[in-house]
Design an enzyme around this catalytic site. Structure first.
Site, mmCIF file in Angstrom:
data_model
loop_
_atom_site.group_PDB
_atom_site.id
_atom_site.type_symbol
_atom_site.label_atom_id
_atom_site.label_comp_id
_atom_site.label_asym_id
_atom_site.label_seq_id
_atom_site.Cartn_x
_atom_site.Cartn_y
_atom_site.Cartn_z
ATOM 1 N N GLU A 101 -14.568 4.724 4.229
ATOM 2 C CA GLU A 101 -14.600 3.265 4.414
ATOM 3 C C GLU A 101 -13.201 2.654 4.377
ATOM 4 O O GLU A 101 -13.055 1.431 4.363
ATOM 5 C CB GLU A 101 -15.476 2.644 3.316
ATOM 6 C CG GLU A 101 -16.913 3.100 3.392
ATOM 7 C CD GLU A 101 -17.772 2.558 2.245
ATOM 8 O OE1 GLU A 101 -17.271 1.755 1.430
ATOM 9 O OE2 GLU A 101 -18.938 2.956 2.177
ATOM 10 N N TYR B 295 0.849 -1.203 0.000
ATOM 11 C CA TYR B 295 0.000 0.000 0.000
ATOM 12 C C TYR B 295 0.883 1.252 0.000
ATOM 13 O O TYR B 295 0.729 2.139 -0.845
ATOM 14 C CB TYR B 295 -0.949 0.009 1.206
ATOM 15 C CG TYR B 295 -1.742 1.304 1.268
ATOM 16 C CD1 TYR B 295 -2.696 1.598 0.305
ATOM 17 C CD2 TYR B 295 -1.483 2.260 2.262
ATOM 18 C CE1 TYR B 295 -3.382 2.807 0.322
ATOM 19 C CE2 TYR B 295 -2.170 3.463 2.288
ATOM 20 C CZ TYR B 295 -3.123 3.730 1.316
ATOM 21 O OH TYR B 295 -3.800 4.933 1.330
ATOM 22 N N GLY C 89 -2.833 11.947 6.108
ATOM 23 C CA GLY C 89 -2.438 10.922 7.086
ATOM 24 C C GLY C 89 -3.680 10.232 7.626
ATOM 25 O O GLY C 89 -4.455 9.649 6.856
#
Ligand code: NDP
Ligand code: 8X3
Length: 253
Positions: A186, A149, A180
C-alpha cells in the site's frame, strides 16, 4: 523455530514477511495499527501468530510492548523494523506539510529506534539475535519529492551500521535492507493519500519487485549462520537503476 517480531505486518512487506517466516517454520508476533487485518492474519495462521495492535508512534505503548506480551512470546530472536510510510505525495519540500514530515519522522525513525531499544537488551543478555531494518534506496539516492522520507531512510542506514559498531564481537546481527521500486503493497496509495490512480502510475510500464521478493531476501537473512552479518542490501528491479545527477539547463534555443 525462531520468534520473529514484525512491525507493520498488516499489509505489503510486513504481511509477506509474516507469511514467509511462518512457511519457513518460525512463529511471528505480527503488529500494526489495523486490528481487523491483524485478526485476519491470526485466523489464517492460528498458533503460529501472536497478533498485537501496536502504533509505533505511540512511544508509551512501544516502551511497554514487551511486557504486554504473553510470557511465552517475550523472547524475541528476530526484530523486523518494517513499519513505515512516505506521506504527502511528491510535493517539493517548500510545499510539503510539516504534519506529514513529523509523522514520517515519528514512524520511520522514532518508532524504529524505541522498539530497537526495547528489544536489544535481551538479545545482548543472551548474546544472540537479529535485527532487520527496512531502509530504502531513497536513503541513498536523492529524488525530487523524497526530502524527509529519504532522510528518514538515510537515518535507518546509519543507525543500522552504528548498532553493529556497538555490537561488534557479539552474535547479534543487524541488516539494513534497502529496496527500490516495489509493488504489492500500500506504499504508493498511502503516499498519495489514497489516490489509486496516482499510485498505479508509479508502476506503469515497469516490472517492479514484489513484496514477496523482499520477504524472500529477509527469509535468507534469517537462515544464515549466526556468524555472518550482512550489513546492507540494496535491491532494485532490473527496470530501475541509479541514473546520475540531474542538470537543469537554461533555455538555449
Ligand atoms: P505498506 O503501506 O503496505 O505497509 C506499511 C506498514 O506499516 C503497514 O502494515 C502499516 O500498518 C504499518 N504502519 C504504518 N504506520 C504505522 C504506525 N504508526 N505504527 C505501526 N505500523 C504502522 O507499505 P510497504 O509494505 O511497501 O512498506 C513497508 C516498509 O518498506 C516501509 O518502511 C517502507 O518505507 C519501506 N519501503 C517500501 C518500498 C516500496 O516501494 N514499497 C521500497 C523501500 C522501502 P497499519 O496501517 O495497520 O498500522
Ligand atoms: C520506497 C522506494 O523510490 O519510492 O522507499 O522512495 S521510493
Amino acid at each position: 523455530m525462531k520468534t520473529i517480531l514484525v512491525t507493520g505486518a498488516t499489509s505489503g512487506f510486513g504481511a509477506a514477511f509474516s507469511r514467509k517466516f511462518i512457511r519457513d517454520g518460525h512463529r511471528v508476533i505480527a503488529t500494526g495499527r489495523r486490528q481487523s487485518l491483524l485478526a485476519d492474519l491470526a485466523a489464517e495462521y492460528g498458533g503460529a501468530i501472536c497478533a498485537r495492535q501496536l502504533d509505533v508512534t505511540d512511544l508509551g505503548c512501544v516502551d511497554s510492548f514487551l511486557s504486554s506480551l504473553p510470557e511465552e512470546w517475550r523472547k524475541i530472536d528476530v526484530l523486523v523494523n518494517n513499519a513505515g510510510a512516505a506521506l504527502g505525495g511528491l510535493e517539493p519540500a517548500w510545499k510539503a506539510s510539516l504534519i506529514d514530515w513529523d509523522k514520517m519522522i515519528a514512524t520511520n525513525i522514532s518508532g524504529l529506534v524505541h522498539l530497537t531499544r526495547v528489544i536489544l537488551p535481551q538479545m545482548v543478555e543472551r548474546n544472540e539475535g537479529q535485527i532487520i531494518n527496512i531502509g530504502s534506496t531513497a536513503g541513498h539516492y536523492a529524488y525530487p519529492g523524497a526530502h524527509v522520507y529519504g532522510a528518514t531512510k538515510a537515518f535507518v542506514r546509519q543507525f543500522s551500521l552504528n548498532l553493529r559498531a556497538d555490537l561488534v564481537g557479539l552474535q547479534i546481527r543487524v541488516t539494513d535492507l534497502e529496496p527500490g521500486l516495489v509493488s504489492g503493497s500500500e506504499f504508493s496509495k498511502v503516499r498519495f493519500g489514497g489516490d489509486e490512480e496516482k499510485a498505479r502510475a508509479v508502476y506503469a510500464g515497469t516490472k517492479p519487485l514484489m513484496a514477496e521478493d523482499i520477504a524472500e531476501t529477509a527469509s535468507w537473512l534469517v537462515s544464515l549462520p549466526s556468524h555472518i552479518n550482512i550489513n546492507l542490501i540494496e535491491m532494485m528491479p532490473t527496470c530501475q537503476a541509479s541514473a546520475g545527477l540531474a542538470v537543469k539547463r537554461e533555455q538555449i534555443f
